[in-house]
Design an enzyme around this catalytic site. Sequence first.
Site, PDB file in Angstrom:
ATOM      1  N   TYR A  94     -23.641  33.631 115.421  1.00  0.00           N
ATOM      2  CA  TYR A  94     -22.329  33.001 115.350  1.00  0.00           C
ATOM      3  C   TYR A  94     -21.725  32.770 116.734  1.00  0.00           C
ATOM      4  O   TYR A  94     -22.254  33.234 117.732  1.00  0.00           O
ATOM      5  CB  TYR A  94     -21.375  33.832 114.491  1.00  0.00           C
ATOM      6  CG  TYR A  94     -21.279  35.301 114.850  1.00  0.00           C
ATOM      7  CD1 TYR A  94     -22.348  36.160 114.646  1.00  0.00           C
ATOM      8  CD2 TYR A  94     -20.104  35.842 115.367  1.00  0.00           C
ATOM      9  CE1 TYR A  94     -22.266  37.511 114.954  1.00  0.00           C
ATOM     10  CE2 TYR A  94     -20.009  37.201 115.674  1.00  0.00           C
ATOM     11  CZ  TYR A  94     -21.098  38.026 115.464  1.00  0.00           C
ATOM     12  OH  TYR A  94     -21.011  39.359 115.775  1.00  0.00           O
ATOM     13  N   GLU A 111     -23.620  39.883 122.853  1.00  0.00           N
ATOM     14  CA  GLU A 111     -22.856  38.708 123.268  1.00  0.00           C
ATOM     15  C   GLU A 111     -23.569  38.133 124.491  1.00  0.00           C
ATOM     16  O   GLU A 111     -23.652  38.797 125.521  1.00  0.00           O
ATOM     17  CB  GLU A 111     -21.421  39.098 123.627  1.00  0.00           C
ATOM     18  CG  GLU A 111     -20.680  39.795 122.502  1.00  0.00           C
ATOM     19  CD  GLU A 111     -19.251  40.189 122.867  1.00  0.00           C
ATOM     20  OE1 GLU A 111     -18.549  40.638 121.969  1.00  0.00           O
ATOM     21  OE2 GLU A 111     -18.843  40.049 124.036  1.00  0.00           O
ATOM     22  N   GLU A 163     -23.293  34.889 119.742  1.00  0.00           N
ATOM     23  CA  GLU A 163     -23.456  36.318 119.456  1.00  0.00           C
ATOM     24  C   GLU A 163     -24.461  36.489 118.326  1.00  0.00           C
ATOM     25  O   GLU A 163     -24.509  35.695 117.395  1.00  0.00           O
ATOM     26  CB  GLU A 163     -22.107  36.935 119.082  1.00  0.00           C
ATOM     27  CG  GLU A 163     -22.194  38.422 118.768  1.00  0.00           C
ATOM     28  CD  GLU A 163     -20.866  39.164 118.958  1.00  0.00           C
ATOM     29  OE1 GLU A 163     -19.950  38.586 119.582  1.00  0.00           O
ATOM     30  OE2 GLU A 163     -20.776  40.304 118.495  1.00  0.00           O
ATOM     31  N   SER A 195     -25.886  39.436 115.668  1.00  0.00           N
ATOM     32  CA  SER A 195     -25.811  40.780 115.096  1.00  0.00           C
ATOM     33  C   SER A 195     -27.095  41.039 114.342  1.00  0.00           C
ATOM     34  O   SER A 195     -27.450  40.278 113.437  1.00  0.00           O
ATOM     35  CB  SER A 195     -24.642  40.897 114.120  1.00  0.00           C
ATOM     36  OG  SER A 195     -23.422  40.839 114.795  1.00  0.00           O
ATOM     37  N   ASP A 243     -18.567  33.509 119.021  1.00  0.00           N
ATOM     38  CA  ASP A 243     -17.500  34.494 119.117  1.00  0.00           C
ATOM     39  C   ASP A 243     -16.941  34.454 120.533  1.00  0.00           C
ATOM     40  O   ASP A 243     -17.691  34.585 121.500  1.00  0.00           O
ATOM     41  CB  ASP A 243     -18.065  35.880 118.797  1.00  0.00           C
ATOM     42  CG  ASP A 243     -17.017  36.967 118.871  1.00  0.00           C
ATOM     43  OD1 ASP A 243     -16.136  36.973 117.999  1.00  0.00           O
ATOM     44  OD2 ASP A 243     -17.089  37.796 119.799  1.00  0.00           O
ATOM     45  N   GLU A 254     -25.037  44.348 118.278  1.00  0.00           N
ATOM     46  CA  GLU A 254     -24.552  42.978 118.505  1.00  0.00           C
ATOM     47  C   GLU A 254     -24.698  42.667 119.993  1.00  0.00           C
ATOM     48  O   GLU A 254     -24.287  43.458 120.828  1.00  0.00           O
ATOM     49  CB  GLU A 254     -23.067  42.873 118.138  1.00  0.00           C
ATOM     50  CG  GLU A 254     -22.719  43.355 116.753  1.00  0.00           C
ATOM     51  CD  GLU A 254     -21.321  43.985 116.720  1.00  0.00           C
ATOM     52  OE1 GLU A 254     -20.431  43.528 117.460  1.00  0.00           O
ATOM     53  OE2 GLU A 254     -21.141  44.940 115.961  1.00  0.00           O
ATOM     54  N   ARG A 280     -17.937  53.872 110.272  1.00  0.00           N
ATOM     55  CA  ARG A 280     -18.786  53.226 111.271  1.00  0.00           C
ATOM     56  C   ARG A 280     -18.380  53.698 112.663  1.00  0.00           C
ATOM     57  O   ARG A 280     -17.190  53.766 112.978  1.00  0.00           O
ATOM     58  CB  ARG A 280     -18.602  51.712 111.170  1.00  0.00           C
ATOM     59  CG  ARG A 280     -19.093  50.892 112.341  1.00  0.00           C
ATOM     60  CD  ARG A 280     -18.627  49.462 112.124  1.00  0.00           C
ATOM     61  NE  ARG A 280     -18.968  48.536 113.170  1.00  0.00           N
ATOM     62  CZ  ARG A 280     -18.509  47.282 113.204  1.00  0.00           C
ATOM     63  NH1 ARG A 280     -17.714  46.837 112.243  1.00  0.00           N
ATOM     64  NH2 ARG A 280     -18.845  46.471 114.170  1.00  0.00           N
ATOM     65  N   ASN A 317     -23.858  49.941 116.548  1.00  0.00           N
ATOM     66  CA  ASN A 317     -23.157  50.389 115.349  1.00  0.00           C
ATOM     67  C   ASN A 317     -23.990  51.428 114.628  1.00  0.00           C
ATOM     68  O   ASN A 317     -25.187  51.215 114.390  1.00  0.00           O
ATOM     69  CB  ASN A 317     -22.901  49.206 114.416  1.00  0.00           C
ATOM     70  CG  ASN A 317     -22.037  48.160 115.088  1.00  0.00           C
ATOM     71  OD1 ASN A 317     -20.862  48.394 115.339  1.00  0.00           O
ATOM     72  ND2 ASN A 317     -22.619  47.014 115.400  1.00  0.00           N
TER      73      ASN A 317
END
Lengths: 451, 60
Positions: free
Chosen positions: A65, A9, A72, A74, A67, A7, A211, A129
């Site tokens: 999206y 930002e 951001e 992903s 955030d 992700e 995760r 992740n």
Amino acid sequence: MPLLGAETEYGILAPGLPDLHPTVLSAAVVDGYAGTGTRTRVDDDGSIPLEDAHNRFLGNGARLYVDHAHPEYSTPEVTSPRAGLLADLAGDAVVRAGAQAAETQLGSPVRLFKNNTDGKGASYGYHENYLLSRATPWDRIVAGMLPFVVTRLPLIGAGRVGLGQRSEQPGFQLSQRADFFETVTALETTIRRPLLNTRDEPHADRGRWRRLHVISGDANRSETSTLLKLGTASAVVSAIEAGVLRPVALADPLGAVRTVSRDLDCRARLDLTDGRRLTALDIQRDYHAQVETSGLGDPEVLALWASTLDGLDADPRQCGELDWVAKLDLLQSFRRRDDLAWDHPRLAQLDLAWAELSDRSPYHALVRAGRMPRLTSDAEVQTAVEQPPSDTRAYLRGRLVGERTARIGAVDWSWLTLGSGRRRLRLDDPFEGTEAAVQSAGGLDAYLASR
Amino acid sequence: MAERIQRQRSTQRAEEPSTEATPAVGKPAVDYDALLDEIDSVLETDAEEYVRSFVQKGGQ
């Protein structure tokens, strides 16, 4: 190799519209992206739409999206470091396209920054992740990952002008994030930031997977740094999961991260709990050797990891394919040429412009001049912008979002709802819904009918 | 004003043979001083304002 995703930002600024709230600005970027994806929709029955315009899943399987007042991105779930690199670069291209649309709509320039601090006290993340077997004990993950994330800064640092969270002291350091870690492990990501985050949302069957959410890395412009970041961590996660890693233990991980970030020669020795004192590069070599001996890791990444460690050992200044090295070299050149002290605003400007997603970024000038190697082609990145990965459930998600948009009720990573009956399709196994599975079922509709 | 003086000087310097140590990074595909000038020329002229205006709200 673990399933992985990242992700980013992005920092955002509309310099001509100082009163526009950054959330509204970020929403204009997310809404403005013209590629396929979910949109706000009014349902047939007039109910409140489940999808929000500021939270979109895209035809390439990714999520875009708003955030915390920034855009951001992903990436979709991928299975290799190289696919991760392409997905990361696709994110840059997607938000850049969104920003261009927002500029047209707002009639004013919109700037996006792929970095991790504004240099004035705020930090925002690049989160990796990795999906591990639920059987992997958390203590083993901490022991294996902690020395790794501290000592990888010479490989993955994006470089930063300024020392301290608010750049209180002039100078340069390897990492954007290093000064923002205040504790070793914790659940939070915005206060008392931990080196290792304990958030465990596998977005998959919790009985089978956990995760690992790595928040300590930098967002990179250099493709070499991004590939090393995702690829070396994947290899180490595999070794932890397999139970074959015998990691060293740092006496003071938080102190060490600051030491490594400020060590431009990569020569500082770090105290281990067993009394030894090793450099960050020594510890990275130990990780590399253990992973290689175990037969784990991506061969391309292992070779790049070894050659980069050799180069850093010989002379960090030779490693101009890495973000912090190339940035430092540029800054030093301007310092020599124009007699600039480290607190001169033009150096902070170069640092910030490096991160700007714009052709005028010094990063792109180095690429154009042949001084910063690329590892991918524009065509490969464009494919990652338009098409989902073939070998995870992101394939099914991306194709449904892209081609059956009107049938989608709501989407999340591990499920989606279809049709007016709100049929819920669960995707708790991230390795299902692949291109092979859809093809063997006889296509998209046949696959859905079979579920 | 200091900005302008520095930029004039850098333009003069670019015309002379470089006395700097050869930059270690990458392959010198183009003249390095010209590259610095190119980077310089596209940056905002007001460095202080460019840096000052960027304040990020929120973030993880």
